[in-house]
Design a protein around this motif. Structure first.
Motif, PDB file in Angstrom:
ATOM      1  N   ASP A   1       0.801  -1.226   0.000  1.00 44.21           N
ATOM      2  CA  ASP A   1       0.000   0.000   0.000  1.00 44.21           C
ATOM      3  C   ASP A   1       0.833   1.276   0.000  1.00 44.21           C
ATOM      4  N   ASP A   2       2.150   1.170  -0.047  1.00 46.45           N
ATOM      5  CA  ASP A   2       2.993   2.351   0.119  1.00 46.45           C
ATOM      6  C   ASP A   2       2.722   3.444  -0.913  1.00 46.45           C
ATOM      7  N   VAL A   3       2.642   3.081  -2.186  1.00 45.83           N
ATOM      8  CA  VAL A   3       2.431   4.106  -3.219  1.00 45.83           C
ATOM      9  C   VAL A   3       1.092   4.806  -3.004  1.00 45.83           C
ATOM     10  N   GLU A   4       0.046   4.034  -2.772  1.00 44.12           N
ATOM     11  CA  GLU A   4      -1.279   4.620  -2.535  1.00 44.12           C
ATOM     12  C   GLU A   4      -1.254   5.568  -1.342  1.00 44.12           C
ATOM     13  N   LEU A   5      -0.590   5.173  -0.281  1.00 47.42           N
ATOM     14  CA  LEU A   5      -0.527   6.023   0.912  1.00 47.42           C
ATOM     15  C   LEU A   5       0.273   7.295   0.653  1.00 47.42           C
ATOM     16  N   CYS A   6       1.312   7.201  -0.166  1.00 48.65           N
ATOM     17  CA  CYS A   6       2.121   8.380  -0.485  1.00 48.65           C
ATOM     18  C   CYS A   6       1.373   9.371  -1.368  1.00 48.65           C
ATOM     19  N   LEU A   7       0.358   8.894  -2.077  1.00 45.10           N
ATOM     20  CA  LEU A   7      -0.411   9.753  -2.979  1.00 45.10           C
ATOM     21  C   LEU A   7      -1.741  10.186  -2.376  1.00 45.10           C
ATOM     22  N   GLU A   8      -1.922   9.966  -1.095  1.00 45.84           N
ATOM     23  CA  GLU A   8      -3.175  10.346  -0.431  1.00 45.84           C
ATOM     24  C   GLU A   8      -3.117  11.832  -0.085  1.00 45.84           C
ATOM     25  N   LEU A   9      -3.848  12.626  -0.813  1.00 45.80           N
ATOM     26  CA  LEU A   9      -3.765  14.085  -0.677  1.00 45.80           C
ATOM     27  C   LEU A   9      -4.389  14.572   0.630  1.00 45.80           C
ATOM     28  N   ASP A  10      -3.629  15.397   1.343  1.00 43.88           N
ATOM     29  CA  ASP A  10      -4.115  16.068   2.551  1.00 43.88           C
ATOM     30  C   ASP A  10      -4.705  15.099   3.576  1.00 43.88           C
ATOM     31  N   ARG A  11      -4.033  13.993   3.757  1.00 47.37           N
ATOM     32  CA  ARG A  11      -4.494  12.990   4.727  1.00 47.37           C
ATOM     33  C   ARG A  11      -4.480  13.535   6.153  1.00 47.37           C
ATOM     34  N   PHE A  12      -3.511  14.423   6.420  1.00 49.27           N
ATOM     35  CA  PHE A  12      -3.332  14.906   7.787  1.00 49.27           C
ATOM     36  C   PHE A  12      -3.446  16.429   7.851  1.00 49.27           C
ATOM     37  N   PRO A  13      -4.017  16.952   8.951  1.00 52.98           N
ATOM     38  CA  PRO A  13      -4.293  18.387   9.058  1.00 52.98           C
ATOM     39  C   PRO A  13      -3.173  19.187   9.714  1.00 52.98           C
ATOM     40  N   PHE A  14      -1.951  18.715   9.595  1.00 54.09           N
ATOM     41  CA  PHE A  14      -0.836  19.442  10.199  1.00 54.09           C
ATOM     42  C   PHE A  14       0.309  19.580   9.199  1.00 54.09           C
ATOM     43  N   ALA A  15       1.087  20.636   9.388  1.00 54.27           N
ATOM     44  CA  ALA A  15       2.361  20.756   8.682  1.00 54.27           C
ATOM     45  C   ALA A  15       3.436  20.148   9.578  1.00 54.27           C
TER      46      ALA A  15
END
Length: 233
Positions: free
Chosen positions: A193-207
């Motif tokens: 699942d690594d590629v899919e997870l790396c392409l998940e846009l704005d998964r997290f609300p922090f910088a």
């Protein structure tokens, strides 16, 4: 906003503001570490330095690229890390490109580490701080990694124009050399699942902000107020 896109070797002076981009996989992994409860991430200069820190702090979690190795607790894979409980822990991270890029700009007044999973929060951080000039450090493939360049260009446009569409940038990243190598199992320490997870846009609300703390380059999450309810973790 004046923007530059440089590889690590092209950094001839210390930028005022730097956004260090490593999509596949260092800073996707870092974001997942924070989502799993990590307090901070120490960016190590070498594998030996990471092991030395682990030796002095046995409760820290040491993480590296590639296959598992003695002394290290985890590998640089978001798919593997996402099920790990890191509540209150310190992570020591050493990777081939991402950590190297962050350490190369450690003297900058502001260092943000980014991937697509924190793209909007990173762009908003640049907007709210009113950054006039930003150097985007494209860490992979000597500055030519298209997944990193696409993400950097997307963040730059989002920082200047909130209407920018991510589709083309994500397509480029998904067709990049790194994505192909991960999908084909060329690289070690990979979850399906690594590629899919790396392409998940704005998964997290922090910088993610990196700064020197007692001579160590330390990465910490930085909440962006308007995004705190944007995406479930």
């Amino acid at each position: 906003m004046d923007t530059r896109f440089l590889g690590i070797a092209e950094l001839t002076e210390v930028p005022s503001v730097a956004v260090v981009v490593d999509v596949m996989r260092a800073f996707t992994v870092a974001a997942w570490a924070f989502a799993r409860g990590a307090e901070k991430i120490v960016l190590a200069e070498s594998l030996d330095a990471a092991l030395e820190l682990k030796g002095r702090h046995p409760d820290w979690v040491a993480l590296k690229d590639g296959s598992p190795a003695p002394g290290f607790d985890a590998v640089n894979s978001p798919g593997m890390l996402r099920s790990t409980d890191l509540g209150g822990r310190t992570v020591v991270q050493k990777t081939t490109a991402g950590t190297v890029g962050a350490l190369a700009v450690k003297e900058a007044s502001l260092v943000l580490c980014a991937g697509f999973v924190v793209a909007e929060a990173t762009a908003q951080c640049l907007r709210t701080r009113g950054c006039d000039g930003v150097t985007f450090v494209v860490t992979g493939e000597d500055g030519r990694a298209d997944e990193d360049l696409a993400c950097a260009q997307y963040i730059a446009r989002r920082a200047a124009d909130a209407a920018t569409d991510a589709a083309e940038f994500l397509r480029r990243a998904g067709e990049s050399r790194a994505a192909g190598e991960l999908a084909d199992g060329v690289r070690q320490g990979v979850h399906p699942d690594d590629v899919e997870l790396c392409l998940e846009l704005d998964r997290f609300p922090f910088a993610m902000v990196a700064a020197l703390e007692d001579s160590l380059m330390v990465l910490r999450p930085h909440e962006v107020p308007s995004l705190t309810d944007a995406a479930p973790i």
